[in-house]
Design a protein around this motif. Structure first.
Motif, short mmCIF file in Angstrom:
data_model
loop_
_atom_site.label_atom_id
_atom_site.label_comp_id
_atom_site.label_asym_id
_atom_site.label_seq_id
_atom_site.Cartn_x
_atom_site.Cartn_y
_atom_site.Cartn_z
N ILE A 18 0.87 -1.15 -0.13
CA ILE A 18 -0.21 -0.02 0.00
C ILE A 18 0.79 1.16 -0.17
CG2 ILE A 18 -1.65 1.22 1.30
CD1 ILE A 18 -2.74 -1.53 2.40
N ASP A 19 1.80 1.34 0.86
CA ASP A 19 2.94 2.30 0.95
C ASP A 19 3.49 2.64 -0.50
OD1 ASP A 19 4.06 4.44 2.46
OD2 ASP A 19 5.96 3.37 2.60
N LEU A 20 3.83 1.33 -1.31
CA LEU A 20 4.45 1.49 -2.68
C LEU A 20 3.19 2.14 -3.33
CD1 LEU A 20 6.62 0.82 -4.70
CD2 LEU A 20 5.36 -1.25 -5.08
N TYR A 21 2.02 1.93 -3.07
CA TYR A 21 1.18 2.30 -4.36
C TYR A 21 0.96 3.81 -4.21
CZ TYR A 21 -0.48 -1.63 -6.81
OH TYR A 21 -0.62 -2.61 -7.89
N ASP A 22 0.95 4.15 -2.54
CA ASP A 22 1.15 5.76 -2.47
C ASP A 22 2.09 6.27 -3.29
OD1 ASP A 22 -1.30 5.23 -0.69
OD2 ASP A 22 -0.07 5.06 1.03
N ARG A 23 3.25 5.84 -3.03
CA ARG A 23 4.26 6.58 -3.71
C ARG A 23 4.37 6.58 -5.24
NH1 ARG A 23 7.18 3.23 -0.11
NH2 ARG A 23 7.96 1.96 -1.77
N ARG A 24 3.86 5.71 -5.77
CA ARG A 24 3.63 5.37 -7.12
C ARG A 24 2.55 6.58 -7.50
NH1 ARG A 24 2.67 -0.58 -9.16
NH2 ARG A 24 2.74 0.47 -11.14
N LEU A 25 1.42 6.64 -6.62
CA LEU A 25 0.40 7.70 -7.03
C LEU A 25 1.02 8.97 -6.91
CD1 LEU A 25 -2.66 6.32 -5.10
CD2 LEU A 25 -2.40 6.96 -7.64
N ALA A 26 1.81 9.28 -5.88
CA ALA A 26 2.43 10.75 -5.89
C ALA A 26 3.24 10.96 -7.06
CB ALA A 26 3.08 10.67 -4.60
N HIS A 27 3.94 9.87 -7.25
CA HIS A 27 4.76 10.16 -8.76
C HIS A 27 4.12 10.47 -9.86
CE1 HIS A 27 8.34 9.69 -11.22
NE2 HIS A 27 7.50 9.12 -12.22
N VAL A 28 2.99 9.69 -10.12
CA VAL A 28 2.40 9.71 -11.35
C VAL A 28 1.62 11.26 -11.52
CG1 VAL A 28 -0.03 9.12 -12.49
CG2 VAL A 28 1.75 7.35 -11.88
N THR A 29 1.19 11.74 -10.25
CA THR A 29 0.54 12.80 -10.26
C THR A 29 1.38 13.90 -10.18
OG1 THR A 29 0.19 13.18 -7.87
CG2 THR A 29 -1.67 12.09 -9.10
N LEU A 30 2.59 14.00 -9.49
CA LEU A 30 3.29 14.95 -9.71
C LEU A 30 4.63 15.12 -11.00
CD1 LEU A 30 4.55 15.19 -5.90
CD2 LEU A 30 2.97 16.66 -7.22
N HIS A 31 5.11 13.57 -11.22
CA HIS A 31 6.22 13.76 -12.08
C HIS A 31 5.92 13.20 -13.51
CE1 HIS A 31 8.38 15.16 -8.92
NE2 HIS A 31 8.24 14.09 -8.28
N GLU A 32 4.91 12.50 -13.62
CA GLU A 32 4.68 11.60 -14.87
C GLU A 32 4.00 12.57 -15.90
OE1 GLU A 32 5.08 8.10 -16.78
OE2 GLU A 32 5.51 8.33 -14.89
N VAL A 33 4.63 12.47 -17.44
CA VAL A 33 4.23 13.31 -18.34
C VAL A 33 3.28 12.46 -19.08
CG1 VAL A 33 4.38 14.51 -20.43
CG2 VAL A 33 6.11 14.61 -18.48
N PHE A 34 2.05 12.96 -19.39
CA PHE A 34 0.85 12.28 -20.27
C PHE A 34 0.56 13.04 -21.57
CE2 PHE A 34 0.43 10.58 -15.64
CZ PHE A 34 0.31 9.12 -16.06
#
Length: 142
Positions: A18-34
């Motif tokens: 769950i903590d990993l998914y929290d970090r992945r969500l934070a990365h997707v919302t802040l750094h990922e380019v779509f």
């Protein structure tokens, strides 16, 4: 087909995931380019759905009375006023410490990894590798 044993170790791995998914969500919302806003929403919804399934299982296990350590909870499950773990404690600089203070300044944090003490702790694996490598090298020189 193997059955999952729902015990405190399974709950610990759920909390880590769950903590990993929290970090992945934070990365997707802040750094990922779509390419579009819809693609970003789709990706975050997909991660949120997977995380919520894991969170639902973890909450059920806790309600069934499976024991866990408060320090192993995912950051998103911790209360906002909870004390900070040692690995996440802020570093006190030497110049900030008062000369008249009877208490010594807190030692600087040597471990910057948020994974310290978990199964994702790579520093422990590296130190074990170095130790075994040194043993084999010393045995080969004899």
């Amino acid at each position: 087909m193997s059955a999952i044993v729902e015990n405190k170790y399974y709950l610990r791995s759920l909390h880590e995931e769950i903590d990993l998914y929290d970090r992945r969500l934070a990365h997707v919302t802040l750094h990922e380019v779509f390419t579009s806003e819809d693609a970003k929403i789709l990706a975050t919804n997909k991660l949120n759905h997977k995380r919520e399934l894991l969170a639902k299982i973890a909450r059920r296990l806790v309600s069934e009375g499976i024991e866990f350590k408060e320090s192993e909870l995912p950051r998103s499950f911790r209360p906002k006023d909870a004390p900070v773990k040692r690995a996440e404690a802020p570093v006190v600089q030497a110049e900030e410490a008062s000369v008249d203070s009877p208490e010594p300044a807190a030692p600087a944090r040597t471990d910057d990894s948020p994974f310290a003490g978990t199964s994702l702790d790579w520093k422990k694996a590296v130190s074990n590798y170095r130790r075994t490598r040194n043993k084999t090298e010393s045995a080969n020189t004899l």
